[in-house]
Structures are given as C-alpha cells and as structure tokens.
Design a protein around this motif. Structure first.
Motif, PDB file in Angstrom:
ATOM      1  N   MET A   1       0.895  -1.283   0.198  1.00 22.45           N
ATOM      2  CA  MET A   1      -0.073  -0.011  -0.252  1.00 22.45           C
ATOM      3  C   MET A   1       0.854   1.192   0.125  1.00 22.45           C
ATOM      4  N   GLU A   2       0.587   2.175  -0.874  1.00 21.25           N
ATOM      5  CA  GLU A   2       1.628   3.362  -0.889  1.00 21.25           C
ATOM      6  C   GLU A   2       0.754   4.326   0.009  1.00 21.25           C
ATOM      7  N   GLU A   3       1.918   5.058   0.737  1.00 19.74           N
ATOM      8  CA  GLU A   3       1.580   6.089   1.760  1.00 19.74           C
ATOM      9  C   GLU A   3       1.222   7.454   1.438  1.00 19.74           C
ATOM     10  N   GLU A   4       0.451   7.827   1.773  1.00 18.98           N
ATOM     11  CA  GLU A   4      -0.120   9.244   1.433  1.00 18.98           C
ATOM     12  C   GLU A   4       0.876  10.351   1.592  1.00 18.98           C
ATOM     13  N   THR A   5       1.008  11.032   0.775  1.00 15.93           N
ATOM     14  CA  THR A   5       2.099  12.416   0.815  1.00 15.93           C
ATOM     15  C   THR A   5       0.903  13.536   1.160  1.00 15.93           C
ATOM     16  N   TYR A   6       1.204  14.450   2.235  1.00 17.37           N
ATOM     17  CA  TYR A   6       0.585  15.520   2.639  1.00 17.37           C
ATOM     18  C   TYR A   6       1.309  16.826   1.914  1.00 17.37           C
ATOM     19  N   LEU A   7       0.629  17.734   1.316  1.00 21.97           N
ATOM     20  CA  LEU A   7       0.941  18.691   0.846  1.00 21.97           C
ATOM     21  C   LEU A   7       1.204  19.780   2.214  1.00 21.97           C
ATOM     22  N   ALA A   8       0.073  19.822   2.936  1.00 24.03           N
ATOM     23  CA  ALA A   8       0.070  20.628   4.159  1.00 24.03           C
ATOM     24  C   ALA A   8      -0.973  19.993   5.418  1.00 24.03           C
ATOM     25  N   ILE A   9      -0.533  20.388   6.472  1.00 25.26           N
ATOM     26  CA  ILE A   9      -1.127  19.793   7.785  1.00 25.26           C
ATOM     27  C   ILE A   9      -1.200  21.419   8.317  1.00 25.26           C
ATOM     28  N   TYR A  10      -2.451  21.446   8.652  1.00 31.45           N
ATOM     29  CA  TYR A  10      -2.824  22.817   9.608  1.00 31.45           C
ATOM     30  C   TYR A  10      -3.975  22.702  10.342  1.00 31.45           C
ATOM     31  N   TYR A  11      -4.486  23.607  11.268  1.00 34.15           N
ATOM     32  CA  TYR A  11      -5.550  23.812  12.157  1.00 34.15           C
ATOM     33  C   TYR A  11      -6.502  24.636  11.371  1.00 34.15           C
ATOM     34  N   ASP A  12      -7.557  24.442  11.457  1.00 34.75           N
ATOM     35  CA  ASP A  12      -8.781  25.332  10.874  1.00 34.75           C
ATOM     36  C   ASP A  12      -9.288  26.168  11.852  1.00 34.75           C
ATOM     37  N   ASP A  13     -10.108  27.037  11.666  1.00 35.56           N
ATOM     38  CA  ASP A  13     -10.827  27.795  12.569  1.00 35.56           C
ATOM     39  C   ASP A  13     -11.342  27.306  13.770  1.00 35.56           C
ATOM     40  N   PHE A  14     -11.882  26.036  13.670  1.00 39.28           N
ATOM     41  CA  PHE A  14     -12.308  25.447  14.955  1.00 39.28           C
ATOM     42  C   PHE A  14     -11.273  24.672  15.480  1.00 39.28           C
ATOM     43  N   ASN A  15      -9.876  24.892  15.190  1.00 39.26           N
ATOM     44  CA  ASN A  15      -8.966  23.954  15.901  1.00 39.26           C
ATOM     45  C   ASN A  15      -8.815  22.574  15.586  1.00 39.26           C
ATOM     46  N   GLN A  16      -9.331  22.239  14.295  1.00 29.48           N
ATOM     47  CA  GLN A  16      -9.471  20.667  13.965  1.00 29.48           C
ATOM     48  C   GLN A  16      -8.279  20.668  13.088  1.00 29.48           C
ATOM     49  N   LYS A  17      -7.611  19.503  13.197  1.00 24.61           N
ATOM     50  CA  LYS A  17      -6.167  19.286  12.402  1.00 24.61           C
ATOM     51  C   LYS A  17      -6.834  18.913  11.171  1.00 24.61           C
ATOM     52  N   ILE A  18      -6.476  19.649  10.128  1.00 23.86           N
ATOM     53  CA  ILE A  18      -6.491  19.282   8.816  1.00 23.86           C
ATOM     54  C   ILE A  18      -5.370  18.613   7.923  1.00 23.86           C
ATOM     55  N   LYS A  19      -5.629  17.752   7.251  1.00 22.78           N
ATOM     56  CA  LYS A  19      -4.394  17.197   6.444  1.00 22.78           C
ATOM     57  C   LYS A  19      -4.957  17.110   5.078  1.00 22.78           C
ATOM     58  N   THR A  20      -4.004  17.872   4.188  1.00 22.42           N
ATOM     59  CA  THR A  20      -4.515  17.955   2.641  1.00 22.42           C
ATOM     60  C   THR A  20      -3.536  17.310   1.679  1.00 22.42           C
ATOM     61  N   SER A  21      -3.940  16.175   1.174  1.00 23.21           N
ATOM     62  CA  SER A  21      -2.916  15.247   0.457  1.00 23.21           C
ATOM     63  C   SER A  21      -2.547  16.220  -1.087  1.00 23.21           C
ATOM     64  N   ILE A  22      -1.481  15.696  -1.622  1.00 25.67           N
ATOM     65  CA  ILE A  22      -1.490  16.079  -3.071  1.00 25.67           C
ATOM     66  C   ILE A  22      -2.435  15.636  -4.022  1.00 25.67           C
ATOM     67  N   ASN A  23      -2.747  14.358  -3.825  1.00 22.72           N
ATOM     68  CA  ASN A  23      -4.178  13.855  -4.372  1.00 22.72           C
ATOM     69  C   ASN A  23      -5.189  14.598  -4.400  1.00 22.72           C
ATOM     70  N   GLU A  24      -5.586  15.029  -3.167  1.00 27.03           N
ATOM     71  CA  GLU A  24      -6.698  16.030  -2.919  1.00 27.03           C
ATOM     72  C   GLU A  24      -6.695  17.318  -3.970  1.00 27.03           C
ATOM     73  N   VAL A  25      -5.623  17.894  -3.792  1.00 25.52           N
ATOM     74  CA  VAL A  25      -5.437  19.107  -4.452  1.00 25.52           C
ATOM     75  C   VAL A  25      -5.608  18.980  -6.170  1.00 25.52           C
ATOM     76  N   LYS A  26      -4.871  17.524  -6.440  1.00 22.66           N
ATOM     77  CA  LYS A  26      -4.965  17.329  -7.959  1.00 22.66           C
ATOM     78  C   LYS A  26      -6.308  17.142  -8.440  1.00 22.66           C
TER      79      LYS A  26
END
Length: 72
Positions: A1-26
């Motif tokens: 299984m291929e490991e997901e590569t994240y372009l960014a990890i940040y906290y939104d306005d509600f302090n929830q951790k958001i992970k955005t992968s390269i595939n999501e952006v594509k």
C-alpha cells in the motif's frame, strides 16, 4: 500500500487538524473546485504566516510555531 503524501497539515478555525494530500489538490484542480482550493490556500497561508503571531501565551506559541515565522 502506498503511503499518502501530505502537501499541508494545519488547524482550521475550529482548531481541528486538517491534512491535505497532494492527490486531493490534484482532484480539486481537475474538477475546477475553486471553493476547496481557495479554502486550502487561505488556511495554509494563514496558519503558516499569521496565526503564530496572534497568540501571546507560550503554550499557544508552541502549538502554532513555524520556522519561517520565527526567522522573519
């Protein structure tokens, strides 16, 4: 299984951790999803360059510290 590569990890306005992968952006680019792209860009830049300076306590500074902001 291929490991997901994240372009960014940040906290939104509600302090929830958001992970955005390269595939999501594509996918957003392929589907011309401007709303998700603009939210990603806003939160990525805000969390990296502005949010670290909005807190005065050391505890919050430790949570949101960023190397670029510390050098600037």
């Amino acid at each position: 299984m291929e490991e997901e590569t994240y372009l960014a990890i940040y906290y939104d306005d509600f302090n929830q951790k958001i992970k955005t992968s390269i595939n999501e952006v594509k996918d957003w680019l392929d589907n011309n999803n401007k709303e998700d792209l603009s939210n990603f860009i806003y939160h990525r830049l805000h969390s990296r360059y502005l949010k670290p300076f909005q807190y005065s306590s050391c505890e919050c500074e430790d949570c949101f510290k960023n190397g670029f902001s510390m050098l600037a």
